[in-house]
Design an enzyme around this catalytic site. Sequence first.
Site, PDB file in Angstrom:
ATOM      1  CG  ASP A 477      -3.296   2.335  -8.376  1.00 27.81           C
ATOM      2  OD1 ASP A 477      -3.555   2.744  -7.231  1.00 27.81           O
ATOM      3  OD2 ASP A 477      -2.888   1.181  -8.615  1.00 27.81           O
ATOM      4  CG  ASP A 547      -4.626  -3.406  -3.452  1.00 29.52           C
ATOM      5  OD1 ASP A 547      -5.448  -3.182  -4.358  1.00 29.52           O
ATOM      6  OD2 ASP A 547      -3.514  -2.850  -3.391  1.00 29.52           O
TER       7      ASP A 547
HETATM    8  C1  DGJ Z   1      -2.752  -0.997  -6.406  1.00 28.51           C
HETATM    9  C2  DGJ Z   1      -4.143  -1.309  -6.849  1.00 28.51           C
HETATM   10  O1  DGJ Z   1      -5.022  -1.246  -5.769  1.00 28.51           O
HETATM   11  C3  DGJ Z   1      -4.167  -2.677  -7.498  1.00 28.51           C
HETATM   12  O2  DGJ Z   1      -5.476  -3.017  -7.829  1.00 28.51           O
HETATM   13  C4  DGJ Z   1      -3.271  -2.651  -8.699  1.00 28.51           C
HETATM   14  O3  DGJ Z   1      -3.798  -1.792  -9.666  1.00 28.51           O
HETATM   15  C5  DGJ Z   1      -1.878  -2.233  -8.305  1.00 28.51           C
HETATM   16  N1  DGJ Z   1      -1.873  -1.020  -7.544  1.00 28.51           N
HETATM   17  C6  DGJ Z   1      -1.012  -2.057  -9.524  1.00 28.51           C
HETATM   18  O4  DGJ Z   1       0.201  -1.543  -9.243  1.00 28.51           O
END
Ligand code: DGJ
Length: 726
Positions: A477, A547
């Site tokens: 990430d 997200d």
């Molecule tokens: C952003 C990601 O897109 C989410 O799926 C998740 O992993 C969060 N970060 C965690 O901080």
Amino acid sequence: MNIKYDENRQVFLINTEHTSYGMAVTDGRYLCHLYYGKRIEDTDLRYLLREDEPPFVPSENVRETGSFLDAAYMEYPESGMGDYRESAFCMRDERGFRASELSYDGYEIRKGKPGLEGLPAVWGSEEDCMTLKIWLKDELTGVRVTLLYSTFADVDVITRAVTVENAGEEAVYLEKVFSACLDLDDRDFEMMGLYGSWARERHIERMPLGWGRRNIASFRGESSHQEHPFLALVTPETTQETGEVYAMNFVYSGNFMAQAEKSQFGAVRMTMGIHPEGFVWKLAPGERFTAPEVVMVYSDQGLGKMTRTFHDLYRSHLIRSRYLHEKRPILINNWEATYFDFDEKKLLEIAREASELGIEMLVMDDGWFGKRNCDDSSLGDWVVNEEKIRGGLSSLVEEVKALGMKFGIWIEPEMISPESELYRKHPDWALQIPGRDITQSRAQYVLDFSRDEVVDGIYEMIAGVLRSADISYVKWDMNRQLATMGSLALPADRQGELYHRYMLGVYRMQERLVTDFPEILLENCSGGGARFDPGMLYYSPQIWCSDDTDAVERLAIQEGTALLYPVSAMGAHVSVCPNHAVGRVTPFETRGHVALLGTFGYELDITKLSEEEKNLVRKQVADYHRYNDLIREGDYYRMESSMSGSAFDSWMIVSKDKGRALVFAVQVTAKPNGKSRFLRLKGLDPQQMYRVEGRTYRGNVLMNAGLRIPSVQGDARSRLIDVERV
Ligand code: DGJ
């Protein structure tokens, strides 16, 4: 595929199976653009230079060199000498002068395709690729520029990249090194791009191309949620099947600029490369700079053909993972189920229920390390928090494996929390400008990945975690954009290299990871889909799309993403309703269909599902096993788009041999008093017979008269329809 050089005419012609790209040397020194479009064979193309029209060839009319530079179609235009359109190249010499005169200095044609130092790039073998190198030289400084063009036997794509070498005696400062420029006569072009924001990534935008310059860009240090390293010029009325498309996509994950400029005389210049803002690269004598690759696609059969060309290229010449052609394990990720509030007991509860329903891998998301119970600490402390994961990581992994599941883990290697052991030990590792506050975002700082010792230090910590247990999957990430751009390790005259050096550090660490852990399935992610780009696909066969997991929102996000990237790369999960991003309630079945047309997984507290929903999970799991080979490997066709205002959205995947297809159709908004509609399918063999829901039709009937889709009650009601050759 072939590459020709006609010595007499000084014309280069690069051919793919259906497209051609031509250039010519004029006046013994200028490399000019001639042609890009449908395939042609002849090199008798100099008339396209309009050399007999004013402004004349400079050597015949030195008085008008300025007019020539102002109007000629230049292959690699430079700044400072009289071409006032966007330049592709700008350098400053030691004396402070900003100009260059890049003159043609020879060429080389060879089989295969060279890699690009430290950068992701499209690859190919000696059998399926050919490369043309054209050398340009600035006599005064000794700077040599090499333009690289590669052509492929199996895809209608030309890739371009640029290297710059300083063969002179003094340093030069590169202020702009774009990777591609394309000059075309205007054909009333419209411009297409992808725009968005966090949780709204990659929506398609199309607008008329007006006079002047319109650019799509990011200087956030990542390809970004907001804009996308893609630009297309399309002729008016271009549809999925008809019209001409000139597209460029950048194989890079950092700052970029893509621009269309309509200038006097109705000429259109399309450019793409690293964003010049914040970029100055010192090139000392003997040094070389490599600019990332641009993929160019020309289609004379509309957007659909462009899309399938990009998909084929990325599946056969970019993604390297051994998982590319494999059914990936159906995963369940705990993020939307628990956020930071979990322990090993909760994870095992989820895993237990999930394994009973046929889910194959548990992914432990953010919050397992250091003292991280919310987003304000511990990034950089890559040590398992044993207060949360009692018994340690390997014990948890073994318990998950005992349930017949694999285990995956989340990391965010590029970041450092000010509240962390790592920051206390190495405050200098964060990007910063002495004397100024570091801009925080999500309570975190960015690590200086331009420094080898930082990348190596983080890598060792993370590799230690990966070696400590049987880990099958990693989600990498990156949750904030870059700011306060300063490196404590770079000298003053190299601070302008930081954005690009940062990306090179990220690529270096990803390369190490996939080399040292080839069995691990890597999924890239950036606060959702801020780095869904070809650069990242070189390292990971899938990328988290957004997200926003709402099924209706995802229609647009996945449509924009699939405009360029294979469906098999789109991270997509079923989540709960009301959806956490928009509060919308959609049928569980539809959420499953939308996720099935990506990598497929779950992101919810499965222990809280009703019996009815659990049965739907079982059905979705069965559908995944039934359709994934087709979805992963097939050709993508778009029929309807809810993004353009339609109440319906539909698309299909057709197997390469046209023997099987899967149709996805959704009624996004219900209307009263409706009747059934006829959905015209695409991509089938017109003469073959197909069975659809117990009835047979000829391919041309399904494609011209259409398949009847009954009207239903309710919003977001979707169907998956099997099409099988009889
Ligand atoms: C952003 C990601 O897109 C989410 O799926 C998740 O992993 C969060 N970060 C965690 O901080």
